[in-house]
Design a protein around this motif. Structure first.
Motif, PDB file in Angstrom:
ATOM      1  N   LYS A  43      40.676  36.976  18.882  1.00 35.51           N
ATOM      2  CA  LYS A  43      39.959  35.778  18.652  1.00 35.51           C
ATOM      3  C   LYS A  43      40.472  34.494  19.726  1.00 35.51           C
ATOM      4  N   ALA A  44      41.824  34.557  19.808  1.00 34.20           N
ATOM      5  CA  ALA A  44      42.425  33.624  20.643  1.00 34.20           C
ATOM      6  C   ALA A  44      42.278  33.810  22.034  1.00 34.20           C
ATOM      7  N   ASN A  45      41.966  35.084  22.395  1.00 32.31           N
ATOM      8  CA  ASN A  45      41.547  35.308  23.711  1.00 32.31           C
ATOM      9  C   ASN A  45      40.349  34.632  24.195  1.00 32.31           C
ATOM     10  N   GLU A  46      39.355  34.708  23.137  1.00 35.40           N
ATOM     11  CA  GLU A  46      37.799  33.792  23.332  1.00 35.40           C
ATOM     12  C   GLU A  46      38.257  32.353  23.723  1.00 35.40           C
ATOM     13  N   LYS A  47      39.311  31.782  23.192  1.00 31.43           N
ATOM     14  CA  LYS A  47      39.315  30.416  23.001  1.00 31.43           C
ATOM     15  C   LYS A  47      39.909  30.003  24.549  1.00 31.43           C
ATOM     16  N   ILE A  48      40.631  30.663  25.224  1.00 31.52           N
ATOM     17  CA  ILE A  48      40.860  30.462  26.411  1.00 31.52           C
ATOM     18  C   ILE A  48      39.749  30.429  27.428  1.00 31.52           C
ATOM     19  N   PRO A  49      39.621  29.297  28.105  1.00 36.50           N
ATOM     20  CA  PRO A  49      38.642  29.257  28.925  1.00 36.50           C
ATOM     21  C   PRO A  49      38.662  30.228  30.325  1.00 36.50           C
ATOM     22  N   SER A  50      37.767  30.766  31.014  1.00 33.35           N
ATOM     23  CA  SER A  50      37.854  31.185  32.302  1.00 33.35           C
ATOM     24  C   SER A  50      37.875  30.262  33.380  1.00 33.35           C
ATOM     25  N   GLY A  51      38.561  30.743  34.283  1.00 37.28           N
ATOM     26  CA  GLY A  51      38.614  29.834  35.643  1.00 37.28           C
ATOM     27  C   GLY A  51      40.054  29.180  35.530  1.00 37.28           C
ATOM     28  N   ILE A  52      40.937  29.479  34.740  1.00 40.25           N
ATOM     29  CA  ILE A  52      42.277  28.860  34.844  1.00 40.25           C
ATOM     30  C   ILE A  52      42.947  29.366  36.088  1.00 40.25           C
ATOM     31  N   TRP A  53      42.776  30.539  36.234  1.00 38.43           N
ATOM     32  CA  TRP A  53      43.481  31.101  37.387  1.00 38.43           C
ATOM     33  C   TRP A  53      42.811  31.396  38.291  1.00 38.43           C
ATOM     34  N   LEU A  54      42.592  31.278  39.513  1.00 44.87           N
ATOM     35  CA  LEU A  54      41.736  31.524  40.622  1.00 44.87           C
ATOM     36  C   LEU A  54      42.277  32.340  41.744  1.00 44.87           C
ATOM     37  N   ALA A  55      41.727  33.227  42.496  1.00 45.48           N
ATOM     38  CA  ALA A  55      42.173  34.207  43.609  1.00 45.48           C
ATOM     39  C   ALA A  55      41.565  33.776  44.773  1.00 45.48           C
ATOM     40  N   CYS A  56      42.372  33.467  45.736  1.00 46.02           N
ATOM     41  CA  CYS A  56      41.804  33.358  47.129  1.00 46.02           C
ATOM     42  C   CYS A  56      40.891  34.657  47.639  1.00 46.02           C
ATOM     43  N   PRO A  57      39.666  34.451  47.836  1.00 48.11           N
ATOM     44  CA  PRO A  57      38.846  35.773  48.400  1.00 48.11           C
ATOM     45  C   PRO A  57      39.467  36.306  49.817  1.00 48.11           C
ATOM     46  N   LYS A  58      40.268  35.425  50.381  1.00 48.88           N
ATOM     47  CA  LYS A  58      40.765  35.735  51.961  1.00 48.88           C
ATOM     48  C   LYS A  58      42.247  36.354  51.647  1.00 48.88           C
ATOM     49  N   CYS A  59      43.241  35.655  50.991  1.00 43.98           N
ATOM     50  CA  CYS A  59      44.645  36.132  51.082  1.00 43.98           C
ATOM     51  C   CYS A  59      44.875  36.765  49.660  1.00 43.98           C
ATOM     52  N   HIS A  60      43.772  36.822  48.794  1.00 49.32           N
ATOM     53  CA  HIS A  60      43.969  37.311  47.609  1.00 49.32           C
ATOM     54  C   HIS A  60      45.126  37.039  46.539  1.00 49.32           C
ATOM     55  N   GLN A  61      45.654  35.855  47.158  1.00 45.17           N
ATOM     56  CA  GLN A  61      46.758  35.181  46.192  1.00 45.17           C
ATOM     57  C   GLN A  61      46.137  34.426  44.959  1.00 45.17           C
ATOM     58  N   SER A  62      46.981  34.696  43.961  1.00 43.13           N
ATOM     59  CA  SER A  62      46.454  33.884  42.574  1.00 43.13           C
ATOM     60  C   SER A  62      47.178  32.491  42.575  1.00 43.13           C
ATOM     61  N   PHE A  63      46.053  31.600  42.004  1.00 38.61           N
ATOM     62  CA  PHE A  63      46.715  30.253  41.871  1.00 38.61           C
ATOM     63  C   PHE A  63      46.107  29.487  40.840  1.00 38.61           C
ATOM     64  N   TYR A  64      47.159  28.507  40.148  1.00 38.68           N
ATOM     65  CA  TYR A  64      46.480  27.652  38.957  1.00 38.68           C
ATOM     66  C   TYR A  64      45.226  26.843  39.625  1.00 38.68           C
ATOM     67  N   HIS A  65      44.237  26.745  38.745  1.00 37.84           N
ATOM     68  CA  HIS A  65      43.122  26.161  39.140  1.00 37.84           C
ATOM     69  C   HIS A  65      43.291  24.680  39.697  1.00 37.84           C
ATOM     70  N   LYS A  66      44.338  24.056  39.273  1.00 37.49           N
ATOM     71  CA  LYS A  66      44.541  22.638  39.622  1.00 37.49           C
ATOM     72  C   LYS A  66      45.033  22.549  41.024  1.00 37.49           C
ATOM     73  N   ASP A  67      45.696  23.606  41.456  1.00 34.22           N
ATOM     74  CA  ASP A  67      46.167  23.737  42.761  1.00 34.22           C
ATOM     75  C   ASP A  67      45.109  23.570  43.725  1.00 34.22           C
ATOM     76  N   LEU A  68      43.828  23.920  43.391  1.00 33.30           N
ATOM     77  CA  LEU A  68      42.892  23.854  44.242  1.00 33.30           C
ATOM     78  C   LEU A  68      42.619  22.619  44.865  1.00 33.30           C
ATOM     79  N   GLY A  69      42.903  21.522  44.157  1.00 39.41           N
ATOM     80  CA  GLY A  69      42.862  20.124  44.655  1.00 39.41           C
ATOM     81  C   GLY A  69      41.514  19.443  44.853  1.00 39.41           C
ATOM     82  N   LEU A  70      41.560  18.253  45.786  1.00 40.57           N
ATOM     83  CA  LEU A  70      40.242  17.482  45.911  1.00 40.57           C
ATOM     84  C   LEU A  70      39.428  18.118  46.979  1.00 40.57           C
TER      85      LEU A  70
END
Lengths: 262, 285
Positions: free
Chosen positions: B20-47
């Motif tokens: 049930k805890a899994n469901e509480k974690i919102p999606s989109g916290i970790w993003l993957a770059c479609p070009k270099c496939h590196q994962s990063f924290y969503h806030k690093d996407l920046g302005l």
């Protein structure tokens, strides 16, 4: 014209006829419509594309520049022309000859039968998009009449690059569309076998396109080539006379109005 | 033979997770770059919404781009309504959804803007509006943009993002390529500057018309720039196409792009170019 209106063909039949391998070829058109012809090769940059034939000719005794897309007849020829799909160098050759025509003040006649610009790795690397874009840009202000005849397939930007002039006519058995009915069906229903249905929705037949004023007229396509060429000559004669009478500014103005409607 | 004793090694078997805890974690916290496939924290996407690793610019809405690009903006032709020339099934619903999603009347936002004190005509295409496809109203808005710029003696900056022609409008979509090209040519003959910025993705009929007609052609890092789709190329030629064939960097190597400009430097670069062309000529005046 009467016979054309009598037997109504479905859009799918017209597509099949437009692609028919027995269709009049670029070489036959050259021999049948023009008094003589001298082919001029190359884009002066890197290449000479076999899918586009260009050169100078006499039409009813007067000089013109002629540009045709060429599907080729033999298997080798068809491979060499990518079944009539031009490479960027083809469009660059075509533009070179149109600019040359402008310099020597002779009108341009184009004959188009292509499924589209060639989609290949080499075409991408050589700037297919840029080549077509340049044609559209330059032809929009060219100072001589540019008359186009679509005599089979008129596929997307690859056809438009040669049909963005003053008038566009189509053979009775030809099509002009933004993508192939197969591609359309594949995107819409995820099923390219429903191409016949798609052809109907797409309004790609000469009759429908004339209704929408995308084209200026339809050239009937009798079985006899002799009669076909007679029809083509009559249309070219009338159109060239009409547009050669205009002053340069009137000509360019009229061409712009033609596209501003859409 | 096992290298480790399974029972003594910490593995998934030993972690009792509350599903049930899994469901509480919102999606989109970790993003993957479609070009270099590196994962990063969503806030690093920046302005600027760029990959922190390779600077690839994510696909953003036109209004989001506007927010960091200009100092002032007056929108034009926001009321033009798209026609349905083919009576295409369910097209009106698709349009309505796109309008609500982007806040635009069609796939391009146009108007007069100010960047660092320089006045310009600005167009931004929105990849979220039916893949940025070019409909009749897209064509009409861009044509009007150029005509207005010609009349007012202004440079044009156009951000392109498009899957190409809009299938639902058939041949009318194709005609826009010729219509816009005429307006570009008129603007060019008036001696005015036209800068295009190719963003992800710029393809098809847009590449084959106004995207490639700029006096100066810029692109965002790793933006897809091409004419035919990768799948179409592979089906036609029966050959595998290298992944980076249509990367802006490859297109630059082949001589069709002037410079690659990362998003965070875009405003500064544009301001410099606009100012540079405003300095007046010195030769043979």
């Amino acid at each position: 014209m009467a016979s054309f209106l009598e037997k109504k063909k479905t859009a799918a039949q017209i597509v099949a006829n437009a692609r028919n391998a027995e269709k009049v070829s670029a070489q036959e058109l050259l021999a049948g419509v023009f008094d003589d012809f001298l082919e001029l090769h190359g884009d002066r940059l890197s290449d000479d594309d076999a899918a586009i034939i260009g050169g100078v000719a006499h039409f009813e005794g007067k000089p013109v520049t002629v540009i045709l897309t060429n599907k080729g007849k033999s298997a080798e020829e068809r491979l060499r022309t990518h079944f009539g799909c031009p490479e960027p160098s083809g469009y660059r050759k075509s533009l070179r000859l149109i600019k040359q025509a402008e310099k020597f003040k002779r009108p341009v006649v184009t004959f188009v039968n292509t499924a589209g610009a060639y989609p290949g790795q080499s075409a991408e690397e050589n700037g297919q998009g840029e080549a077509i874009a340049r044609n559209l840009l330059e032809i929009s202000s060219i100072k001589v009449p540019v008359i186009a005849v679509i005599y089979g397939e008129g596929g997307s930007g690859g056809a438009l690059a040669l049909a963005c002039g003053d008038a566009v006519w189509m053979f009775e058995n030809s099509m002009y569309s933004v993508l192939s009915p197969e591609g359309f069906a594949a995107i819409l229903w995820k099923d390219s076998s429903r191409a016949d249905e798609a052809a109907e929705i797409m309004k790609l037949t000469p009759e429908k396109l004339l209704e929408q004023k995308i084209i200026d007229g339809i050239i009937p396509e009798p079985r006899s080539h002799k009669r076909l060429f007679k029809g083509v000559k009559r249309v070219l004669h009338e159109e060239l006379e009409k547009y050669q009478k205009l002053s340069v500014s009137e000509l360019v103005e009229k061409r712009q109005q033609r596209f501003q409607r859409f | 033979m096992q290298l480790f004793n399974e029972l003594k090694t910490l593995g998934y078997k030993h972690i009792k997770a509350d599903k049930k805890a899994n469901e509480k974690i919102p999606s989109g916290i970790w993003l993957a770059c479609p070009k270099c496939h590196q994962s990063f924290y969503h806030k690093d996407l920046g302005l600027y919404q760029v990959c922190p690793n390779c600077e690839y610019g994510f696909r953003i809405k036109a209004r989001e781009r506007l927010a960091w690009l200009v100092d002032e903006f007056n929108e034009d032709d926001a009321a033009l309504k798209t026609k349905d020339p083919l009576d295409f099934p369910d097209y009106d619903k698709k349009l309505e959804k796109a309008r609500q999603n982007t806040g635009l009347n069609d796939s391009v936002l146009t108007g007069t803007a100010k960047i660092a004190g320089e006045l310009l005509s600005l167009g931004i295409m929105d990849p979220n509006f039916i893949m940025g496809s070019m409909g009749t109203i897209t064509g009409e808005k861009i044509t009007r943009l150029f005509k207005r710029a010609t009349r007012k003696n202004l440079p044009v900056v156009l951000f392109t993002a498009s899957g190409g022609a809009r299938m639902q409008e058939g041949i009318f979509s194709l005609m826009q390529m010729a219509k816009i090209s005429q307006a570009v040519q008129e603007h060019s003959h008036a001696g005015l500057l036209y800068i295009t910025v190719l963003t992800d993705p710029t393809t098809g009929g847009v590449t084959a018309s106004f995207a490639m007609q700029g006096d100066i052609i810029l692109a965002e890092p790793r933006a897809l720039v091409g004419f035919a789709g990768k799948r179409v190329i592979e089906q036609t030629t029966h050959q595998k196409v290298p992944n980076e064939l249509q990367d802006a960097e490859t297109v630059l190597d082949h001589g069709f792009i002037d410079a690659i400009v990362p998003r965070k430097e875009m405003k500064k670069k544009l301001a410099w170019l606009l100012k540079f062309h405003n300095e007046g000529t010195v030769a043979n005046g």
